[in-house]
Design an enzyme around this catalytic site. Structure first.
Site, mmCIF file in Angstrom:
data_model
loop_
_atom_site.group_PDB
_atom_site.id
_atom_site.type_symbol
_atom_site.label_atom_id
_atom_site.label_comp_id
_atom_site.label_asym_id
_atom_site.label_seq_id
_atom_site.Cartn_x
_atom_site.Cartn_y
_atom_site.Cartn_z
ATOM 1 C CD GLU A 1 -3.037 -1.225 2.120
ATOM 2 O OE1 GLU A 1 -2.942 -0.453 3.100
ATOM 3 O OE2 GLU A 1 -3.969 -2.030 1.969
ATOM 4 C CD GLU B 1 -3.815 -6.614 2.847
ATOM 5 O OE1 GLU B 1 -2.580 -6.492 2.725
ATOM 6 O OE2 GLU B 1 -4.497 -5.875 3.581
#
Length: 487
Positions: A234, A337
């Site tokens: 991220e 994810e």
């Protein structure tokens, strides 16, 4: 040109044409003759949990009417080859696992990794250093050790390494594993903190690239083969937990000038390097900036993505994944994810949990992804442990108070894919003529088909499974998912 050279040229040309002809030879056409449909279902308000519910024969049906509900399958159109399906093996999962009794540990391993008694996971992810789903924040090196001489994974040897090794053994000795960092050590960052975003200081670009090598070597020394790695988890999120910000151009330049060359120099050119590892909303922008630079793109195996773009209140943006697949067909897409947040123990029987997974997996495979990775494989009755307090759901919850394992319908929805869609299978066309029936399909090297059909409606739907002029009549229960095996 001499006669000798002309002969060699003619031979080379003939060989090339022969090789191309061999490569272009059509595979043996799929035939529906003498095949039946075995149906495995999971359905709300029933006892069906990956249960074999019926066997159906095909009958001739050249043209269904528009009033008939149909799923059309075309096995002659093949697309991406499947890498695998699985979950992340985090510190939180490992710590929870070792709070279970030995028999429950074995039950868990069988449930996830046994291809016959369980759902046959074949893909896994784990964290480099700590992440939010660790009980504390930790690093593998001492403060200000730019030489990385103090590097060690002693922290992981207590729970995570033995947990991963047991998972590999339960999977038959092979588990495709990729790894991801949440943050460099605090002293390498602009904010001197592993948490709260910050950036990697330019002076430590090479040190950080060397850090990945240290980690891969350390884990492989423990008997855990590393298949691939992502650059940064991220990279656009400034989180209250471990995080580090990279713009698209910064990630591109780090890959091009440091991480890619460092992997090659250390004999790890075979490790699959994955960029982005963030949400679908900006996946195309990140992919285009990195992959349109040939000096960066040569090191990149593919683009990873998550599903948390819904934090804006919007829906999952599946089309952006398709844009990347169509624009960069030489690269791979990997779902790295996804989980459902805001853990609430009273919601463990909420049917919408699994349906979100089913919807995402179907769309992601149809849009070109080669593998699908859930977040934590196992969590406790609080949705942790987690040092940041952002507790989440997992497919199986271990109630450490009672010692019991609670299987949510997430587990069964995932199992409809992982148990029947195996590494090496190829996606084929599966098309529904009703929005309430979502579908995807695959063919294995032996010619067996796996067609997944999810009913998101409140109604029982009867439909025709149509393949090459024949049809099998299938009943889909309200809020259900079925895998149809044709062999």
């Amino acid at each position: 040109m001499s006669k000798h050279k002309l002969t060699l040229f003619a031979f080379a040309l003939l060989f090339t044409q022969f090789a191309r002809a061999q490569n272009s030879l059509p595979e043996k056409p799929f035939s529906i003759e003498n095949k039946a449909v075995q149906v495995y279902s999971t359905a709300q308000n029933t006892d069906y949990k990956l249960s074999k519910t019926e066997t159906i024969q095909f009958v001739d049906k050249l043209q269904p009417t528009e009033k008939e509900i149909c799923v059309f399958v075309d096995a002659s159109k093949t697309f991406q080859t499947i890498l695998g399906i699985g979950s992340a093996l985090t510190d939180a999962s490992a710590e929870t696992f070792y709070k279970l009794s030995k028999d429950k540990q074995q039950e868990f391993l069988t449930a996830f990794y046994d291809t016959k008694k369980g759902i046959g996971y074949s893909l896994a992810r784990t964290n480099i250093q700590s992440c939010d789903f660790s009980s504390d924040t930790y690093s593998y090196v001492s403060n200000n050790d730019s030489t990385l001489k103090t590097f060690n994974i002693e922290h992981d040897l207590k729970y995570r390494v033995p947990f991963i090794k047991q998972a590999i053994a339960a999977a038959g000795g092979k588990l495709t594993m990729f790894v991801s960092p949440w943050s460099p050590p605090a002293w390498m960052k602009s904010n001197n903190d592993m948490l709260h975003g910050g950036k990697l200081k330019l002076v430590f670009d090479q040190n950080w690239a060397d850090f990945y090598i240290k980690f891969i070597n350390a884990y492989q020394k423990q008997g855990i083969p590393i298949w691939g790695l992502t650059v940064q988890n991220e990279p656009e999120a400034n989180q209250k937990w471990e995080s580090c910000i990279f713009t698209a151009s910064e990630e591109r330049d780090f890959v091009k000038n440091f991480l890619g060359p460092t992997l090659q120099k250390n004999g790890f050119a075979d490790k699959k390097l994955i960029v982005w590892d963030h949400n679908r909303d900006q996946v195309y922008q990140r992919a285009s900036i990195i992959l349109e630079d040939k000096d960066a793109a040569k090191y990149v195996w593919g683009v990873g993505y998550h599903w948390y773009e819904t934090w804006t209140g919007d829906s999952m943006m599946f089309g952006n994944v398709k844009n990347v697949a169509e624009s960069f067909p030489e690269k791979n897409l990997l779902f790295t994810e996804g989980c459902i947040d805001k853990f609430d123990f009273s919601r463990l029987n909420d049917w919408s949990l699994g349906e979100k997974y089913g919807q995402s997996i179907i769309h992601d495979f149809n849009n070109g992804t080669v593998g699908w990775t859930d977040w934590n494989i196992l969590l406790d009755e609080k949705g942790g442990p987690n040092h940041a307090g952002n507790f989440c759901f997992a497919p199986v919850i271990a109630d450490t108070r009672s010692g019991q394992l609670i299987y949510t319908n997430i587990y069964y929805y995932l199992g409809h894919f992982s148990k029947f869609v195996r590494p090496g299978d190829k996606r084929i066309i599966s098309s529904s003529n009703r929005e309430s029936l979502q579908t995807t399909a695959f063919i294995n090297p032996a010619g067996k088909l796996a067609v997944i059909v999810m009913n998101t409606s409140d109604k029982k739907l009867t439909y025709n499974l149509c393949i090459t002029g024949k049809a099998a009549v299938v009943t889909s229960l309200p809020h259900s998912i079925s895998t149809l095996i044709i062999e």
